[in-house]
Design a protein around this motif. Structure first.
Motif, short mmCIF file in Angstrom:
data_model
loop_
_atom_site.label_atom_id
_atom_site.label_comp_id
_atom_site.label_asym_id
_atom_site.label_seq_id
_atom_site.Cartn_x
_atom_site.Cartn_y
_atom_site.Cartn_z
N UNK B 130 -6.92 53.38 -38.46
CA UNK B 130 -6.71 54.49 -39.26
C UNK B 130 -5.34 55.32 -38.65
N UNK B 131 -5.45 55.01 -37.30
CA UNK B 131 -4.49 55.66 -36.66
C UNK B 131 -3.13 55.22 -36.69
N UNK B 132 -2.78 54.01 -37.14
CA UNK B 132 -1.78 53.44 -37.43
C UNK B 132 -1.15 53.88 -38.81
N UNK B 133 -2.11 53.58 -39.59
CA UNK B 133 -1.61 53.73 -41.15
C UNK B 133 -1.35 55.15 -41.19
N UNK B 134 -2.04 55.94 -40.59
CA UNK B 134 -1.96 57.69 -40.96
C UNK B 134 -0.59 58.08 -40.04
N UNK B 135 -0.48 57.13 -38.89
CA UNK B 135 0.90 57.66 -38.13
C UNK B 135 2.16 57.24 -38.75
N UNK B 136 1.83 55.87 -39.50
CA UNK B 136 2.98 55.59 -40.09
C UNK B 136 3.57 56.39 -41.38
N UNK B 137 2.25 56.60 -42.10
CA UNK B 137 2.94 57.55 -43.25
C UNK B 137 3.12 58.94 -42.62
N UNK B 138 2.56 59.40 -41.82
CA UNK B 138 3.06 60.83 -41.04
C UNK B 138 4.53 60.60 -40.51
N UNK B 139 4.79 59.48 -40.06
CA UNK B 139 6.14 59.32 -39.71
C UNK B 139 7.08 59.46 -40.91
N UNK B 140 6.77 58.82 -42.04
CA UNK B 140 7.72 59.08 -43.16
C UNK B 140 7.72 60.56 -43.75
N UNK B 141 6.32 61.13 -43.69
CA UNK B 141 6.35 62.26 -44.26
C UNK B 141 7.37 63.34 -43.41
N UNK B 142 7.05 62.88 -42.00
CA UNK B 142 7.91 64.04 -41.18
C UNK B 142 9.16 63.72 -41.22
N UNK B 143 9.71 62.47 -41.34
CA UNK B 143 11.14 62.25 -41.52
C UNK B 143 11.76 62.96 -42.70
N UNK B 144 10.86 62.94 -43.95
CA UNK B 144 11.46 63.72 -45.00
C UNK B 144 11.53 64.96 -44.95
N UNK B 145 10.22 65.37 -44.37
CA UNK B 145 10.11 67.08 -44.24
C UNK B 145 11.33 67.47 -43.26
#
Ligand SMILES: Nc1ncnc2c1ncn2[C@@H]1O[C@H](COP(=O)(O)OP(=O)(O)OP(=O)(O)O)[C@@H](O)[C@H]1O
Ligand SMILES: [Mg+2]
Lengths: 244, 322
Positions: B130-145
């Motif tokens: 759960x942490x890994x998947x949401x961290x990975x998606x969060x990283x992409x969101x964070x990079x774009x944002x």
């Protein structure tokens, strides 16, 4: 090669308006070496940075090799390929080796093959005398060596013009010579150059023309012989008295 | 006489040990006072346990023979319909039939032991991925944002600021509820998707700020040098700014990921059986409250310290060019 017409650059910062470049018109012919001198804050850097569009100017025209760089159809990136720039603080890419610094833009911008870019880079690094440092990171190099890498990096794009903004000002005195030597060799090979510098010796020996700037204007445009022996402008006379 | 006097270290280290022992003793006395009975031996079964799996007769027939000795027995059943005998192997102690017995189809013959993953291991696994998947998606969101936040386009910048402020200004627990009960209901989302979504959006906002700060920490001269070589703004970002920024944001990013692992415990409120929820469920049946919570804490600590070691190693690799 370079034509500048009525160039104006205004900085507005906190209720202060600075006309850094104020209605400057001049031209630099192919193969000509032009040295720009003037007191601090006179707009030399800003003028030079307008020539490759690093600074968006407010008015006037800059034409490089027949292309108006502010034209609506101009691809500024394509123009910049043809105009090399060397900065006071080298601005090498610290996360890339010396070799990668010189090959990166060749690969990315000129789309050269790895082998071709590598050969070109090694040839240029030998030319500026630091081929043996190719695999080092820039932080391991002295200032003079870094600046020579920066020159090689710019030359790797086969520019038609080279701009130098005080390339030796950040160097220890004993390293100034090695960088000036490289620049002098370039001039001898017929490179078109615009050089902002405080090295009067270089201006006297290498330049074809000297532009004296003060408060954003070119006050004097003369041959080095004439400028250093008999400057017409009183402000140029004062300036020369201070620096010589 | 050196300016720097070296005072001995051992009295202070001794004091440290004394304090730690004192704290342990205090804890022990405290549990004595509430008459708590420690049952650590109950904990391992929640990681891994042996379950007896019933073995049944494959068809109706009679037990023809039982062979084997030691731990297992093999039972030969002659089918009532004729044909070759069918064999069933069970644990010796669980054998329920004798030679000559008649058995119906699906009658118990005995059981065989099987290793099963316990709820703590399952919860740990859920928490990790759960942490890994949401961290990975969060990283992409964070990079774009983060990139939008620095964009010259006012619309992109405005959206990025709004998102960051909304997320950073509200509690994660509330966001999880909104995500699950509102967005989840509207879009008909699975609870896991809602949990991952809420965590990723939450982490993304913080990562965006980390990315922005990282990009802004790269001197202007770097992008000017790249642009003066004819690189486009995208090429400059990709080859010059982001690689250097990445190195700088690794430590704060590590902190953010560690927070995310811990924050993921909040998804237990929408009935996702992560490590925390598993712990709570186990306690209702085992009554080993203290042991389980200590174990759960230890497991979180294990995951976070493995992660910080990993990022520390990565950071060292990137320090090559300094
Ligand atoms: N980014 C900027 N924002 C605001 N004002 C600026 C900016 N860059 C330059 N200026 C102003 O423009 C004027 C010219 O600056 P410029 O750097 O071109 O001078 P210079 O001749 O290169 O001086 P130096 O010899 O010190 O390098 C100065 O008054 C400076 O304060
Ligand atoms: Mg300057």
């Amino acid at each position: 090669m370079i034509e500048v017409k009525h160039l104006v650059k205004i900085f507005t910062s906190r209720n202060q308006v600075v006309r850094a470049v104020d209605d400057v018109s001049t031209a630099i012919a192919k193969g000509e070496v032009v040295v720009v001198i003037g007191p601090s804050g006179s707009g030399k850097s800003t003028f030079l940075r307008c020539l490759n569009g690093l600074e968006e100017f407010d008015d006037g025209q800059v034409i490089i090799d027949g292309i108006d760089i502010a034209g609506s159809k101009t691809n500024l990136n394509a123009v910049r390929r043809e105009v090399g720039m060397v900065f006071q603080h080298f601005n090498l890419f610290p996360h890339k080796t010396v070799l990668e610094n010189v090959t990166l833009a060749q690969r990315v911008v000129r789309k050269r093959k790895a082998a071709e870019a590598h050969d070109k880079a090694m040839a240029l690094l030998s030319k500026v005398g630091i081929a043996e440092k190719a695999q080092q990171y820039p932080s391991r190099l002295s200032g003079g060596q870094q600046q020579r890498v920066a020159i090689a990096r710019a030359l790797a794009m086969d520019p038609k013009v080279m701009l130098f903004d005080e390339p030796t000002s950040a160097l220890d005195p004993e390293m100034v010579g090695e960088v000036l030597d490289v620049m002098q060799q370039l001039a001898r090979e017929g490179m078109t150059m615009a050089v902002v510098t405080h090295e009067m010796g270089f201006a006297r020996e290498v330049a074809h023309r000297v532009l004296f700037m003060d408060a954003g204007r070119i006050l004097e445009d003369a041959s080095p012989a004439q400028f250093f022996t008999a400057p017409r402008e009183p402000r140029a006379q004062t300036f020369l008295k201070q620096v010589l | 006489m050196p300016l720097k006097k070296r005072s001995p270290q051992w009295p202070w280290q001794g004091l440290l040990v004394l304090i730690l022992v004192g704290m342990a003793a205090g804890l022990w006395f405290a549990t004595q006072r509430v008459h708590y009975e420690w049952r650590w031996e109950r904990v391992p079964q929640y990681f891994l346990y042996q379950a007896d799996e019933p073995q049944v007769a494959p068809a109706a027939g009679t037990v023809q023979a039982i062979h084997g000795d030691g731990a297992t027995r093999t039972v030969d059943i002659a089918p009532a319909t004729g044909g070759a005998p069918l064999q069933v192997t069970v644990a010796s102690s669980s054998l329920q039939v004798k030679v000559g017995d008649t058995v119906a189809a699906d009658d118990d013959i005995g059981t065989t032991p099987h290793w099963r993953i316990g709820p703590l291991t399952q919860g740990l696994w859920i928490t990790i991925w759960l942490s890994f998947v949401s961290g990975f998606i969060g990283l992409i969101i964070g990079l774009i944002t983060g990139l939008c936040r620095l964009s010259p386009n006012p619309t992109l910048r405005g959206l990025a600021v709004l998102y960051i402020e909304l997320i950073r200004g509200t509690p994660l627990l509330v966001q999880i509820f909104i995500f699950y009960f509102f967005i989840g209901t509207v879009l008909n989302l699975d609870r896991i998707v809602a949990g991952v979504g809420a965590l990723a959006l939450f982490a993304g906002a913080y990562i965006a700020e980390i990315v922005r700060a990282g990009i802004q920490s790269i001197p202007r001269g770097q992008s000017e040098a790249a642009r003066s070589l004819g690189m486009s703004s995208t090429e400059t970002m990709l080859h010059i700014v982001l690689p250097q920024a990445f190195k700088r944001v690794l430590p704060p990013l590590a902190g953010q990921f560690i927070s995310l692992i811990k924050d993921s415990s909040l998804v237990s409120v929408i009935a996702i059986t992560d490590l925390t929820k598993s712990g709570r469920e186990i306690i209702t049946s085992s009554f080993a409250t203290f042991e389980i919570w200590f174990t759960v804490a230890l497991l979180y600590l294990l995951v976070t310290s493995v992660l910080s070691q990993l990022l520390f190693w990565l950071e060292r690799r990137f320090a090559r060019s300094d």
